[in-house]
Design an enzyme around this catalytic site. Structure first.
Site, mmCIF file in Angstrom:
data_model
loop_
_atom_site.group_PDB
_atom_site.id
_atom_site.type_symbol
_atom_site.label_atom_id
_atom_site.label_comp_id
_atom_site.label_asym_id
_atom_site.label_seq_id
_atom_site.Cartn_x
_atom_site.Cartn_y
_atom_site.Cartn_z
ATOM 1 N N ARG A 53 -5.353 29.073 34.331
ATOM 2 C CA ARG A 53 -4.947 30.474 34.510
ATOM 3 C C ARG A 53 -5.583 31.068 35.768
ATOM 4 O O ARG A 53 -5.088 32.039 36.335
ATOM 5 C CB ARG A 53 -5.299 31.302 33.275
ATOM 6 C CG ARG A 53 -4.377 32.510 33.120
ATOM 7 C CD ARG A 53 -4.694 33.344 31.892
ATOM 8 N NE ARG A 53 -6.052 33.847 31.972
ATOM 9 C CZ ARG A 53 -6.950 33.765 31.005
ATOM 10 N NH1 ARG A 53 -6.639 33.182 29.868
ATOM 11 N NH2 ARG A 53 -8.156 34.248 31.160
ATOM 12 N N TYR A 105 13.743 46.440 47.382
ATOM 13 C CA TYR A 105 14.147 45.655 46.223
ATOM 14 C C TYR A 105 14.122 46.558 44.981
ATOM 15 O O TYR A 105 13.099 47.141 44.633
ATOM 16 C CB TYR A 105 13.247 44.435 46.038
ATOM 17 C CG TYR A 105 13.573 43.708 44.760
ATOM 18 C CD1 TYR A 105 14.856 43.223 44.538
ATOM 19 C CD2 TYR A 105 12.626 43.544 43.771
ATOM 20 C CE1 TYR A 105 15.185 42.594 43.357
ATOM 21 C CE2 TYR A 105 12.940 42.899 42.585
ATOM 22 C CZ TYR A 105 14.224 42.438 42.386
ATOM 23 O OH TYR A 105 14.545 41.827 41.206
ATOM 24 N N ASP A 178 6.780 43.492 51.986
ATOM 25 C CA ASP A 178 7.565 42.471 51.302
ATOM 26 C C ASP A 178 8.284 41.674 52.392
ATOM 27 O O ASP A 178 9.168 42.195 53.072
ATOM 28 C CB ASP A 178 8.555 43.156 50.340
ATOM 29 C CG ASP A 178 9.380 42.157 49.533
ATOM 30 O OD1 ASP A 178 9.536 41.001 49.987
ATOM 31 O OD2 ASP A 178 9.864 42.533 48.455
ATOM 32 N N LYS A 203 13.116 32.899 46.524
ATOM 33 C CA LYS A 203 14.197 33.008 47.495
ATOM 34 C C LYS A 203 14.080 31.890 48.544
ATOM 35 O O LYS A 203 14.008 30.735 48.193
ATOM 36 C CB LYS A 203 14.179 34.415 48.094
ATOM 37 C CG LYS A 203 14.187 35.521 47.030
ATOM 38 C CD LYS A 203 15.446 35.473 46.193
ATOM 39 C CE LYS A 203 15.628 36.590 45.209
ATOM 40 N NZ LYS A 203 14.708 36.666 44.078
HETATM 41 C C1 LIG Z 1 13.108 41.513 48.550
HETATM 42 C C2 LIG Z 1 12.701 41.092 47.167
HETATM 43 N N1 LIG Z 1 11.437 41.302 46.769
HETATM 44 C C3 LIG Z 1 11.030 40.951 45.531
HETATM 45 C C4 LIG Z 1 11.900 40.386 44.619
HETATM 46 C C5 LIG Z 1 11.408 40.036 43.234
HETATM 47 O O1 LIG Z 1 11.191 38.673 43.156
HETATM 48 P P1 LIG Z 1 11.322 37.800 41.803
HETATM 49 O O2 LIG Z 1 12.755 37.852 41.384
HETATM 50 O O3 LIG Z 1 10.835 36.448 42.226
HETATM 51 O O4 LIG Z 1 10.429 38.453 40.787
HETATM 52 C C6 LIG Z 1 13.222 40.146 44.989
HETATM 53 C C7 LIG Z 1 14.173 39.534 44.033
HETATM 54 O O5 LIG Z 1 15.369 39.549 44.259
HETATM 55 C C8 LIG Z 1 13.635 40.509 46.299
HETATM 56 O O6 LIG Z 1 14.892 40.319 46.715
#
Ligand SMILES: Cc1ncc(COP(=O)(O)O)c(C=O)c1O
Length: 382
Positions: A53, A105, A178, A203
């Site tokens: 963990r 997001y 991000d 992604k």
């Molecule tokens: C730009 C972006 N940030 C964060 C996330 C969240 O990631 P996860 O789906 O791996 O939790 C996504 C998911 O689509 C995303 O497109």
């Protein structure tokens, strides 16, 4: 692992830092499924690990590679992008002031709003990429965190990371970006002054749509980073060893996949921009994109795999176009080798800033001519 500073990122990724298993000389690292590790007679952990963990040797290689690709001091893997992003907020004092972009997001945005409604944070949204609005909303000495996302999902709005970081730092705020859509193959936010980079590794980092994973990378190993490390262990927001292994395998081809999908996205964006049934295309590689100049400066070698477009005739026609595509699959997510289309407003639901006639495309590594032909047949049929 390679400590040769002269090696370029594509080489480091392809060879996963040149890691070789010391006893068996494996080129491909093994998966370490063990949840626990033996202590020595003196109570120490000679293998450097105690419990999965907190840390697992299968994460070590991925984290080391990601830190190196981002030019960061350290990286941590998480069970998902959401787990990575939400863990950052655990480092904030109660009632901390946070500024975030209004288009970002969607689920993370919803989650921030939820935190604010429960008075855990004080939250201001500013128009994505608007530096004047950011400056105006900052409360010097009070704003703890500025969240950025560039290009923003799904409108591909660009934020000037260096300028935003400078403005936020002048007010004493920490800056998190991000970096999911750009990946370190195109943009290295830490070099532009950002403090922490977050990824949905689900992604393009993994790239094969078969792993859910997230990551944070820090510019410095400071108190906040120590807190994030503890939080990951407390919350158990960790990746399974098999997923970490798959992620490393995917990352080895990052520098092949990203340019291929950028070329495809550019070609598709240009074709859509000329199409009479399309009213607007959002892609930073197009000359009339408002963020084009900044994107050209901070995205090296392409403008990403994601683009969106609006269909003449409104929501019903947009949805009919998505349903008429044959090669491009109708599904959520992005950054895989297969191209996907999504009617974004219906996924995001009430309150979304996304227009109802917008379709989002994630471009994979197929022949762009097939993708353009598919879009053309769907636009003419719908
Ligand atoms: C730009 C972006 N940030 C964060 C996330 C969240 O990631 P996860 O789906 O791996 O939790 C996504 C998911 O689509 C995303 O497109």
């Amino acid at each position: 692992m390679s400590d040769d500073e002269s090696l370029r990122p594509a080489t480091l990724a392809a060879q996963a830092l040149g890691w070789i298993e010391p006893s068996t000389r494996d080129l491909v690292p093994p998966i370490h499924p063990s949840a626990s590790y033996e202590r020595a007679a003196d109570g120490s952990y000679p293998g450097g690990h105690s419990y999965t963990r907190d840390q697992n040797p299968t994460y070590d290689q991925v984290e080391a590679l990601l830190a190196r690709l981002e030019g960061g001091a350290s990286a941590l893997l998480f069970a998902s992008g959401m787990a990575a992003g939400t863990t950052v907020f655990e480092t904030l004092p109660h009632g901390a002031h946070v500024i975030a972009p209004d288009v970002m997001y969607w689920t993370l945005r919803l989650w921030m709003r939820d935190l604010a409604e429960r008075d855990r944070i004080e939250l201001d949204f500013v128009p994505t990429g608007d530096l004047d609005a950011l400056r105006a909303r900052l409360r010097p000495g009070r704003t703890a965190l500025v969240w950025l996302e560039t290009p923003a999902n799904p409108t591909t709005t660009i934020t000037d990371l260096a300028a935003a970081a400078e403005i936020a730092h002048a007010a004493g705020a920490r800056v998190v970006a991000d970096g999911t859509l750009a990946t370190p193959a195109l943009t290295r936010p830490l070099e532009l002054g950002v403090d922490l980079v977050m990824h949905s590794a689900t992604k393009q980092l993994n790239g094969h749509a078969d792993v859910l994973a997230g990551a944070l990378v820090t510019a410095r190993e400071d108190e906040t980073w120590a807190r994030i490390r503890h939080e990951r262990g407390y919350r158990g927001a960790v990746l399974g060893p098999f997923e970490a292994w798959l992620l490393l395998r995917g990352m080895r081809t990052l520098f092949l996949r990203v340019p291929a999908s950028c070329r495809g996205a550019q070609r598709v964006a240009e074709a859509l921009a000329r199409h009479p049934a399309v009213s607007e295309v959002f892609y930073p590689g197009l000359p009339d994109h408002p963020g084009r100049a900044v994107a050209a400066r901070q995205m090296k070698g392409g403008f990403g795999c994601l683009l969106s477009f609006r269909v003449e005739g409104g929501e019903a026609r947009a949805r009919a176009v998505a349903s008429s595509l044959r090669v491009i699959k109708q599904a959520t997510s992005l950054g895989g080798v297969e191209s996907l289309v999504e009617h974004r407003a219906s996924i995001e639901g009430p309150g979304t800033p996304v227009p109802p006639d917008l379709l989002r495309l994630s471009i994979g590594i197929e022949d762009p001519d097939d993708l353009v032909a598919d879009l053309e047949q769907a636009l003419s049929r719908a």
